[in-house]
Design a protein around this motif. Structure first.
Motif, PDB file in Angstrom:
ATOM      1  N   ALA A  91       0.814  -1.223   0.000  1.00 56.22           N
ATOM      2  CA  ALA A  91       0.000   0.000   0.000  1.00 56.22           C
ATOM      3  C   ALA A  91       0.846   1.270   0.000  1.00 56.22           C
ATOM      4  O   ALA A  91       0.454   2.284  -0.594  1.00 56.22           O
ATOM      5  CB  ALA A  91      -0.942  -0.005   1.197  1.00 56.22           C
ATOM      6  N   ASP A  92       2.002   1.237   0.645  1.00 59.11           N
ATOM      7  CA  ASP A  92       2.848   2.428   0.741  1.00 59.11           C
ATOM      8  C   ASP A  92       4.111   2.330  -0.101  1.00 59.11           C
ATOM      9  O   ASP A  92       5.059   3.081   0.109  1.00 59.11           O
ATOM     10  CB  ASP A  92       3.221   2.671   2.217  1.00 59.11           C
ATOM     11  CG  ASP A  92       2.006   2.993   3.066  1.00 59.11           C
ATOM     12  OD1 ASP A  92       1.243   3.898   2.680  1.00 59.11           O
ATOM     13  OD2 ASP A  92       1.801   2.327   4.102  1.00 59.11           O
ATOM     14  N   TRP A  93       4.119   1.440  -1.063  1.00 60.57           N
ATOM     15  CA  TRP A  93       5.274   1.307  -1.940  1.00 60.57           C
ATOM     16  C   TRP A  93       5.266   2.398  -3.016  1.00 60.57           C
ATOM     17  O   TRP A  93       4.212   2.959  -3.344  1.00 60.57           O
ATOM     18  CB  TRP A  93       5.270  -0.062  -2.603  1.00 60.57           C
ATOM     19  CG  TRP A  93       5.706  -1.175  -1.682  1.00 60.57           C
ATOM     20  CD1 TRP A  93       5.848  -1.125  -0.331  1.00 60.57           C
ATOM     21  CD2 TRP A  93       6.038  -2.506  -2.074  1.00 60.57           C
ATOM     22  NE1 TRP A  93       6.250  -2.339   0.157  1.00 60.57           N
ATOM     23  CE2 TRP A  93       6.375  -3.209  -0.891  1.00 60.57           C
ATOM     24  CE3 TRP A  93       6.068  -3.175  -3.294  1.00 60.57           C
ATOM     25  CZ2 TRP A  93       6.755  -4.549  -0.900  1.00 60.57           C
ATOM     26  CZ3 TRP A  93       6.452  -4.519  -3.312  1.00 60.57           C
ATOM     27  CH2 TRP A  93       6.800  -5.192  -2.126  1.00 60.57           C
ATOM     28  N   PRO A  94       6.431   2.667  -3.577  1.00 53.77           N
ATOM     29  CA  PRO A  94       6.496   3.617  -4.701  1.00 53.77           C
ATOM     30  C   PRO A  94       5.615   3.147  -5.858  1.00 53.77           C
ATOM     31  O   PRO A  94       5.374   1.940  -6.011  1.00 53.77           O
ATOM     32  CB  PRO A  94       7.979   3.599  -5.095  1.00 53.77           C
ATOM     33  CG  PRO A  94       8.690   3.133  -3.862  1.00 53.77           C
ATOM     34  CD  PRO A  94       7.763   2.168  -3.194  1.00 53.77           C
ATOM     35  N   PRO A  95       5.111   4.066  -6.662  1.00 54.80           N
ATOM     36  CA  PRO A  95       4.157   3.704  -7.721  1.00 54.80           C
ATOM     37  C   PRO A  95       4.622   2.587  -8.651  1.00 54.80           C
ATOM     38  O   PRO A  95       3.837   1.698  -8.999  1.00 54.80           O
ATOM     39  CB  PRO A  95       3.961   5.016  -8.480  1.00 54.80           C
ATOM     40  CG  PRO A  95       4.221   6.072  -7.445  1.00 54.80           C
ATOM     41  CD  PRO A  95       5.310   5.534  -6.583  1.00 54.80           C
ATOM     42  N   ALA A  96       5.878   2.610  -9.050  1.00 49.35           N
ATOM     43  CA  ALA A  96       6.351   1.586  -9.992  1.00 49.35           C
ATOM     44  C   ALA A  96       6.345   0.204  -9.350  1.00 49.35           C
ATOM     45  O   ALA A  96       5.948  -0.787  -9.984  1.00 49.35           O
ATOM     46  CB  ALA A  96       7.748   1.934 -10.492  1.00 49.35           C
ATOM     47  N   ALA A  97       6.777   0.118  -8.102  1.00 51.29           N
ATOM     48  CA  ALA A  97       6.793  -1.171  -7.400  1.00 51.29           C
ATOM     49  C   ALA A  97       5.373  -1.658  -7.140  1.00 51.29           C
ATOM     50  O   ALA A  97       5.073  -2.857  -7.257  1.00 51.29           O
ATOM     51  CB  ALA A  97       7.566  -1.046  -6.090  1.00 51.29           C
TER      52      ALA A  97
END
Length: 267
Positions: A91-97
């Motif tokens: 949920a809080d990962w960078p957009p690409a990941a």
């Protein structure tokens, strides 16, 4: 204990009934190593290996609490692979990941299922299925699973799939025990009234309660690791308790050879 009806179908949980499972504590590190490599190859460099391990552990803990909570509603739905990875893990990962795990959620759930546990067929399972065949009682799997394909692979690799009439998994059905629709799906597919089937599981809050809600002919509890570790008070009680598949085989033989049909057979 009341006499059990002669079953027209034998519906079995997977983990704890057909197989014994042993947790593998190293799975988050192993899965994180693979995922970190894939993310790096895709150009996603923000997350460290330790970041991924931490979020995998947190997601597993949150999912465990969620599963306990989902034994309270009357008709719980199953966690989807997409939701698990996008909301519980990343949920809080960078957009690409986040986009990467969204696109690979099904594959990641399958791989996580492979790594989290070692599985071994419980002693007496083959003998139980032999008895079911002898009396013309179809056996089927009805099991909660985040990735039922892992269970299907195990049964195929051990040859047990050829002994089963049907496999029903919650991730494929979209609902999870104790939602009675899990049992009703199997009963309809086998063309057997739920009231003439036995359901066998290893815990109270998902299995025994599901059998009660579905109106099965008998709800049987098979003892396994964690059977008596109830998350809260569960008032549903089984019709019978067995220690292992051998005990279930003996119960089945008794019902099929010594006891007449129950009231449900006249319905």
């Amino acid at each position: 204990m009341n006499q059990l009806i002669r079953p027209a179908a034998l519906l079995l949980d997977f983990g704890g009934v057909v197989v014994a499972t042993t947790n593998r504590p190293s799975w988050p590190e192993e899965l994180a190593t693979e995922l970190h490599h894939d993310l790096q190859a895709a150009g996603c460099h923000e997350l460290t290996h330790d970041d991924i391990v931490s979020d995998l552990r947190a997601a597993a803990t949150a999912d465990s609490h969620w599963k306990n909570a989902m034994s309270r509603p009357a008709a719980p739905v199953e966690m989807t692979a997409h939701r698990y990875w996008t909301e519980f893990v990343a949920a809080d990962w960078p957009p690409a990941a986040l986009a990467f795990v969204t696109a690979h959620a099904l594959v990641l759930c399958h791989r996580q299922g492979e790594l989290r546990q070692d599985r071994e067929t419980r002693a007496g399972t083959v003998e139980l299925l032999d008895a079911a065949d002898r009396f013309g009682v179809p056996a089927a799997i009805v099991s909660n699973a985040l990735s039922g394909s892992v269970h299907r692979d195990y049964l195929r690799n051990t040859g047990l799939d050829k002994r089963l009439a049907l496999q029903v998994y919650s991730d494929e059905a979209g609902v999870r025990k104790p939602n009675p629709e899990m049992i009703h799906l199997a009963a309809r597919a086998l063309d057997v009234p739920a009231a003439r089937a036995w359901y066998v599981g290893d815990n109270f809050d998902r299995d025994v309660l599901c059998g009660r809600r579905a109106g099965v002919g008998a709800s049987v509890l098979m003892e396994a690791r964690g059977t008596y570790e109830r998350p809260y008070v569960v008032r549903a009680e089984p019709d019978a308790v067995v220690a292992d598949p051998y005990g279930l085989r003996d119960l089945l033989i008794t019902a099929c050879t010594q006891q007449g049909p129950g009231p449900a057979d006249d319905a």
